[in-house]
Design a protein around this motif. Structure first.
Motif, PDB file in Angstrom:
ATOM      1  N   PRO A 117      10.675  -4.050 -10.228  1.00  0.00           N
ATOM      2  CA  PRO A 117      10.570  -2.459  -9.812  1.00  0.00           C
ATOM      3  C   PRO A 117      10.240  -1.860 -11.298  1.00  0.00           C
ATOM      4  CG  PRO A 117      12.874  -3.477  -9.852  1.00  0.00           C
ATOM      5  CD  PRO A 117      12.042  -4.487 -10.153  1.00  0.00           C
ATOM      6  N   ASP A 118       9.411  -0.665 -11.080  1.00  0.00           N
ATOM      7  CA  ASP A 118       8.978  -0.072 -12.114  1.00  0.00           C
ATOM      8  C   ASP A 118       8.822   1.435 -11.552  1.00  0.00           C
ATOM      9  OD1 ASP A 118       7.788   1.454 -14.149  1.00  0.00           O
ATOM     10  OD2 ASP A 118       6.716  -0.130 -14.884  1.00  0.00           O
ATOM     11  N   ILE A 119       9.731   2.383 -11.898  1.00  0.00           N
ATOM     12  CA  ILE A 119       9.459   3.826 -11.164  1.00  0.00           C
ATOM     13  C   ILE A 119       8.211   4.402 -11.806  1.00  0.00           C
ATOM     14  CG2 ILE A 119      11.177   4.470 -12.939  1.00  0.00           C
ATOM     15  CD1 ILE A 119      11.822   6.823 -11.263  1.00  0.00           C
ATOM     16  N   LEU A 120       7.661   4.027 -12.694  1.00  0.00           N
ATOM     17  CA  LEU A 120       6.464   4.816 -12.977  1.00  0.00           C
ATOM     18  C   LEU A 120       5.429   4.277 -12.145  1.00  0.00           C
ATOM     19  CD1 LEU A 120       6.723   4.818 -17.036  1.00  0.00           C
ATOM     20  CD2 LEU A 120       6.955   6.708 -15.684  1.00  0.00           C
ATOM     21  N   VAL A 121       5.365   2.859 -12.247  1.00  0.00           N
ATOM     22  CA  VAL A 121       4.284   2.255 -11.102  1.00  0.00           C
ATOM     23  C   VAL A 121       4.294   2.638  -9.961  1.00  0.00           C
ATOM     24  CG1 VAL A 121       3.559   0.281 -10.386  1.00  0.00           C
ATOM     25  CG2 VAL A 121       3.855   0.335 -12.559  1.00  0.00           C
ATOM     26  N   TYR A 122       5.640   2.751  -9.366  1.00  0.00           N
ATOM     27  CA  TYR A 122       5.931   3.529  -7.964  1.00  0.00           C
ATOM     28  C   TYR A 122       5.312   4.852  -7.812  1.00  0.00           C
ATOM     29  CZ  TYR A 122       8.962  -0.575  -6.851  1.00  0.00           C
ATOM     30  OH  TYR A 122       9.392  -2.012  -6.667  1.00  0.00           O
ATOM     31  N   GLY A 123       5.696   5.754  -8.984  1.00  0.00           N
ATOM     32  CA  GLY A 123       5.113   7.002  -8.795  1.00  0.00           C
ATOM     33  C   GLY A 123       3.672   6.981  -8.774  1.00  0.00           C
ATOM     34  N   LEU A 124       3.127   6.305  -9.693  1.00  0.00           N
ATOM     35  CA  LEU A 124       1.318   6.430  -9.822  1.00  0.00           C
ATOM     36  C   LEU A 124       1.129   5.768  -8.364  1.00  0.00           C
ATOM     37  CD1 LEU A 124      -0.758   6.738 -11.783  1.00  0.00           C
ATOM     38  CD2 LEU A 124      -0.686   4.559 -12.304  1.00  0.00           C
ATOM     39  N   ARG A 125       1.555   4.728  -7.975  1.00  0.00           N
ATOM     40  CA  ARG A 125       1.126   4.243  -6.674  1.00  0.00           C
ATOM     41  C   ARG A 125       1.119   5.121  -5.487  1.00  0.00           C
ATOM     42  NH1 ARG A 125       4.294  -0.847  -5.682  1.00  0.00           N
ATOM     43  NH2 ARG A 125       3.050  -1.940  -7.251  1.00  0.00           N
ATOM     44  N   SER A 126       2.242   5.850  -5.493  1.00  0.00           N
ATOM     45  CA  SER A 126       2.408   6.912  -4.384  1.00  0.00           C
ATOM     46  C   SER A 126       1.339   7.951  -4.366  1.00  0.00           C
ATOM     47  CB  SER A 126       3.941   7.446  -4.266  1.00  0.00           C
ATOM     48  OG  SER A 126       4.901   6.436  -4.276  1.00  0.00           O
ATOM     49  N   ILE A 127       1.072   8.480  -5.522  1.00  0.00           N
ATOM     50  CA  ILE A 127       0.306   9.628  -5.921  1.00  0.00           C
ATOM     51  C   ILE A 127      -1.124   9.039  -5.489  1.00  0.00           C
ATOM     52  CG2 ILE A 127      -0.891  11.140  -7.408  1.00  0.00           C
ATOM     53  CD1 ILE A 127       1.911  11.106  -9.129  1.00  0.00           C
ATOM     54  N   VAL A 128      -1.666   7.935  -6.021  1.00  0.00           N
ATOM     55  CA  VAL A 128      -3.019   7.481  -5.506  1.00  0.00           C
ATOM     56  C   VAL A 128      -3.015   7.272  -4.181  1.00  0.00           C
ATOM     57  CG1 VAL A 128      -4.435   5.485  -5.922  1.00  0.00           C
ATOM     58  CG2 VAL A 128      -3.274   6.578  -7.999  1.00  0.00           C
ATOM     59  N   ALA A 129      -1.886   6.737  -3.561  1.00  0.00           N
ATOM     60  CA  ALA A 129      -1.998   6.517  -2.175  1.00  0.00           C
ATOM     61  C   ALA A 129      -2.332   7.691  -1.456  1.00  0.00           C
ATOM     62  CB  ALA A 129      -0.782   5.775  -1.745  1.00  0.00           C
ATOM     63  N   LEU A 130      -1.563   8.832  -1.814  1.00  0.00           N
ATOM     64  CA  LEU A 130      -1.856  10.106  -1.001  1.00  0.00           C
ATOM     65  C   LEU A 130      -3.156  10.687  -1.384  1.00  0.00           C
ATOM     66  CD1 LEU A 130       1.237  12.239  -1.975  1.00  0.00           C
ATOM     67  CD2 LEU A 130       0.601  11.701   0.235  1.00  0.00           C
ATOM     68  N   ILE A 131      -3.780  10.598  -2.622  1.00  0.00           N
ATOM     69  CA  ILE A 131      -5.130  10.760  -2.770  1.00  0.00           C
ATOM     70  C   ILE A 131      -6.331   9.995  -1.987  1.00  0.00           C
ATOM     71  CG2 ILE A 131      -7.056  10.690  -4.523  1.00  0.00           C
ATOM     72  CD1 ILE A 131      -4.953  11.519  -6.555  1.00  0.00           C
ATOM     73  N   ILE A 132      -5.889   8.600  -1.806  1.00  0.00           N
ATOM     74  CA  ILE A 132      -6.816   7.746  -0.907  1.00  0.00           C
ATOM     75  C   ILE A 132      -6.727   8.224   0.522  1.00  0.00           C
ATOM     76  CG2 ILE A 132      -7.125   5.599  -0.172  1.00  0.00           C
ATOM     77  CD1 ILE A 132      -6.383   4.627  -2.928  1.00  0.00           C
ATOM     78  N   ARG A 133      -5.598   8.493   0.931  1.00  0.00           N
ATOM     79  CA  ARG A 133      -5.669   9.065   2.253  1.00  0.00           C
ATOM     80  C   ARG A 133      -6.213  10.270   2.423  1.00  0.00           C
ATOM     81  NH1 ARG A 133       0.643   7.074   3.916  1.00  0.00           N
ATOM     82  NH2 ARG A 133       0.428   5.067   2.784  1.00  0.00           N
ATOM     83  N   GLY A 134      -6.197  11.201   1.828  1.00  0.00           N
ATOM     84  CA  GLY A 134      -6.963  12.339   1.843  1.00  0.00           C
ATOM     85  C   GLY A 134      -8.291  12.051   1.983  1.00  0.00           C
ATOM     86  N   LEU A 135      -8.861  11.425   0.836  1.00  0.00           N
ATOM     87  CA  LEU A 135     -10.170  11.039   0.864  1.00  0.00           C
ATOM     88  C   LEU A 135     -10.783  10.233   1.917  1.00  0.00           C
ATOM     89  CD1 LEU A 135     -10.902   9.741  -2.913  1.00  0.00           C
ATOM     90  CD2 LEU A 135     -11.729  11.692  -1.955  1.00  0.00           C
ATOM     91  N   LEU A 136     -10.124   9.214   2.584  1.00  0.00           N
ATOM     92  CA  LEU A 136     -10.440   8.633   3.840  1.00  0.00           C
ATOM     93  C   LEU A 136     -10.609   9.660   4.965  1.00  0.00           C
ATOM     94  CD1 LEU A 136      -8.307   5.344   3.848  1.00  0.00           C
ATOM     95  CD2 LEU A 136     -10.649   5.373   3.469  1.00  0.00           C
ATOM     96  N   ARG A 137      -9.695  10.488   5.056  1.00  0.00           N
ATOM     97  CA  ARG A 137      -9.793  11.388   6.066  1.00  0.00           C
ATOM     98  C   ARG A 137     -10.727  12.447   6.171  1.00  0.00           C
ATOM     99  NH1 ARG A 137      -5.003  10.972   9.361  1.00  0.00           N
ATOM    100  NH2 ARG A 137      -3.867   9.425   8.175  1.00  0.00           N
ATOM    101  N   ILE A 138     -11.305  12.959   4.913  1.00  0.00           N
ATOM    102  CA  ILE A 138     -12.217  13.863   4.532  1.00  0.00           C
ATOM    103  C   ILE A 138     -13.547  13.082   4.710  1.00  0.00           C
ATOM    104  CG2 ILE A 138     -13.043  15.424   3.098  1.00  0.00           C
ATOM    105  CD1 ILE A 138     -10.235  15.885   2.106  1.00  0.00           C
ATOM    106  N   TYR A 139     -13.564  11.954   3.786  1.00  0.00           N
ATOM    107  CA  TYR A 139     -14.992  11.383   3.538  1.00  0.00           C
ATOM    108  C   TYR A 139     -15.309  10.503   4.808  1.00  0.00           C
ATOM    109  CZ  TYR A 139     -18.632   8.872   0.491  1.00  0.00           C
ATOM    110  OH  TYR A 139     -19.691   8.565   0.231  1.00  0.00           O
ATOM    111  N   ASN A 140     -14.293   9.665   5.353  1.00  0.00           N
ATOM    112  CA  ASN A 140     -14.644   8.789   6.423  1.00  0.00           C
ATOM    113  C   ASN A 140     -14.012   9.080   7.751  1.00  0.00           C
ATOM    114  OD1 ASN A 140     -14.334   6.856   3.645  1.00  0.00           O
ATOM    115  ND2 ASN A 140     -16.011   6.241   4.950  1.00  0.00           N
TER     116      ASN A 140
END
Lengths: 242, 318
Positions: A27-50
């Motif tokens: 476990p690595d809280i920095l990786v978890y944080g980064l993963r969550s932020i990127v996941a939010l961005i990807i979700r937003g992009l998928l909704r808008i772009y696709n």
């Protein structure tokens, strides 16, 4: 005074690159944080772009371990399935990724390990070893395995035969298997194209199946694989895809 | 305020650019001589040496880029060094504590960048807040067990978090705050170069003359001979590189020498105490030939804050 016990991580002596390669990951809280932020961005992009849309979301709502089985035409498939999961389950969700493709070059390795939290699946050799790794993961509750039983991205958009390994994984095991169909990913980002195109994406989540009563012999395993393929195919036909 | 435009014309930064280049060249030539003429096995030393080149390059670029990149760079280094500490000590399993310490380290960085909300010109850092961050951070760390309604094993976690924050986050953060000084190039370049050189000196003197163990229970490979060699180098260096702080008098030069010569060794040994108690050889394997980031910056962590407060006592940093 009682002696303090230091619960050091087991991979102290490994280089950062080796740490990316290892599985299961520490476990690595920095990786978890980064993963969550990127996941939010990807979700937003998928909704808008696709114009991404999820049908049958309620079928994923469980705290038990799950196996998600889906068709595979594009890298977008994994992102769509991850976008359907709640953020807090992201770090226990493991898309099985080909270790010969994702765990060799450093940029891909970094994306697979940090962003996608992929499970290195040796699809050419040592398939059995990878399957037993999956089985171990399923023992702890809340694990979500994402598996593309076609074994690779389809180059035509057609649903290929399912490999029998998926049958071996779920036969005789009390774990819900959720068939999913991702619609539009072949048009949006086919194999070989550099960048995705703004095509409509839909994720259709089917009702969970259970194979706890099935035997583990070759015939039944192949039958399960065929049945799962049929379930995915049915989702495609029922929801009026192209 | 330091910036790339100023760095190009700043005599101190340009001097350090050449000093670093020449030192690396001398080091490389010495290793080459050992390998080619004396036929010694230098493979591990060369690995260490390549990492030195890499780190020197990154360090020079970051300082060249100016005040904010330097502070951000130091903050990132502190975050990574604390991560290594947390992984070695087992604190990394506690997300709350590690999260609180990361937040504290970022706050240290922010307090070095922003200036006092009332008055003071921009680009000076908010010294009062920078010095007070530990108060708020310790308050936050002590609050976490209460918030979670847990007591068992919490003293260990709180202690590890506080040591990790104060030592690795805040004390090392002083190096970033030095970027606000009017003599930033002189201070930052000197303290980094001097601690690095005294580390190399300790290794070299220990390798050649080392007989008597310095602290046998803490670090079996360190010797009195190495420590004295490093001390001698550290005491002479301020006089050679006097142009870095032309306003320093004799006392300040002697104090600078003592801080690097003794403080650097103590920093090294204090990380060794932690490693020895945990039972690991290196904190991590991040830098080939050096171990973890924490193993590399250990003497800097100890020396940089002492140096900053010594200089700040005699002369205003701005």
């Amino acid at each position: 005074m009682k002696k303090w016990r230091y619960d050091s991580s087991r991979d102290l002596e490994r280089t950062p690159l080796d740490r990316l390669r290892q599985f299961p990951r520490e476990p690595d809280i920095l990786v978890y944080g980064l993963r969550s932020i990127v996941a939010l961005i990807i979700r937003g992009l998928l909704r808008i772009y696709n114009r991404f849309e999820i049908i049958g979301h309620e079928n994923l709502r469980t705290n038990r371990s799950l196996v998600i089985v889906a068709n595979h035409c594009s890298h977008l498939d994994t992102l769509c399935l991850l976008a359907a999961l709640p953020l807090r389950k992201l770090h226990r969700a493991f898309p099985a990724a080909a270790s010969d493709y994702f765990f060799q070059s450093v940029p891909r390795l970094w994306i697979a390990a940090v962003i996608v939290n992929a499970l290195p699946f040796a699809r050419q050799m040592r398939v059995r070893q990878s399957l037993s790794l999956c089985e171990q993961l399923l023992i702890s509750p809340g694990t979500i395995l994402i598996i593309f039983p076609e074994g690779t991205r389809s180059t035509t958009g057609e649903l290929r035969e399912f490999k029998s390994g998926i049958g071996a994984l779920v036969a005789g095991r009390d774990v819900p298997v959720v068939p999913c169909f991702i619609d539009g990913s072949f048009l949006a980002w086919p194999k070989g194209k550099r960048l995705p195109r703004p095509r409509k994406l839909r994720l259709i989540v089917g009702a969970p199946l259970n194979y706890r009563a099935c035997g583990r012999d070759k015939m039944e395993i192949c039958a399960i694989a065929a049945e799962l393929r049929e379930a995915v195919n049915e989702l495609r036909q029922r929801n009026g895809s192209n | 305020m330091i910036s790339p435009q100023i760095a190009l014309h700043d005599p101190i930064f340009r001097a350090y650019f050449w000093i670093v280049l020449i030192s690396l060249a001398i080091g490389g030539a010495t290793l080459g001589f050992l390998r080619v003429v004396l036929k010694k096995d230098t493979a591990s030393m060369f690995r260490t040496y390549w990492s030195w080149i890499f780190m020197a390059g990154i360090g020079l670029i970051v300082v060249f880029l100016g005040r904010i990149p330097t502070i951000v760079g130091v903050t990132l280094l502190a975050i990574y060094a604390f991560k290594e500490f947390a992984r070695a000590s087992g604190l990394y399993r506690d997300w709350w504590m590690t999260g609180a310490v990361y937040a504290g380290i970022v706050t240290v960085g922010i307090s070095s960048v922003i200036s006092h909300p009332r008055g003071e010109e921009p680009g000076t850092g908010w010294y009062g807040f920078f010095v007070a961050v530990p108060v708020f951070e310790i308050a936050l760390i002590l609050f976490i067990p209460i918030l979670r309604n847990r007591a068992r094993g919490e003293l260990q976690r709180m202690s590890l978090a506080i040591v990790g924050f104060i030592y690795i986050g805040w004390m090392f953060g002083h190096l970033g705050f030095l970027a606000n000084a009017s003599n930033a190039y002189g201070f930052i370049c000197y303290i980094i170069f001097a601690t690095a050189l005294s580390d190399v000196a300790a290794f070299t003197f220990g390798k050649i003359f080392g007989r008597h163990p310095l602290r046998s229970e803490i670090s079996p490979n360190k010797t009195w001979e190495g420590a004295l060699g490093a001390f001698a180098v550290a005491m002479i260096l301020p006089w050679i590189l006097r142009f870095s702080f032309p306003f320093f008098g004799i006392w300040q030069l002697i104090l600078t020498g003592l801080i690097v010569g003794i403080g650097g060794q103590l920093g090294d040994l204090s990380i060794s105490v932690i490693k020895r108690d945990i039972g690991t050889k290196d904190m991590a394997a991040t830098i080939p030939g050096h171990g973890g980031i924490l193993d590399r910056i250990d003497s800097l962590i100890y020396a940089a804050p002492l140096f900053m407060h010594m200089a700040g006592y005699y002369y205003p940093l701005r």
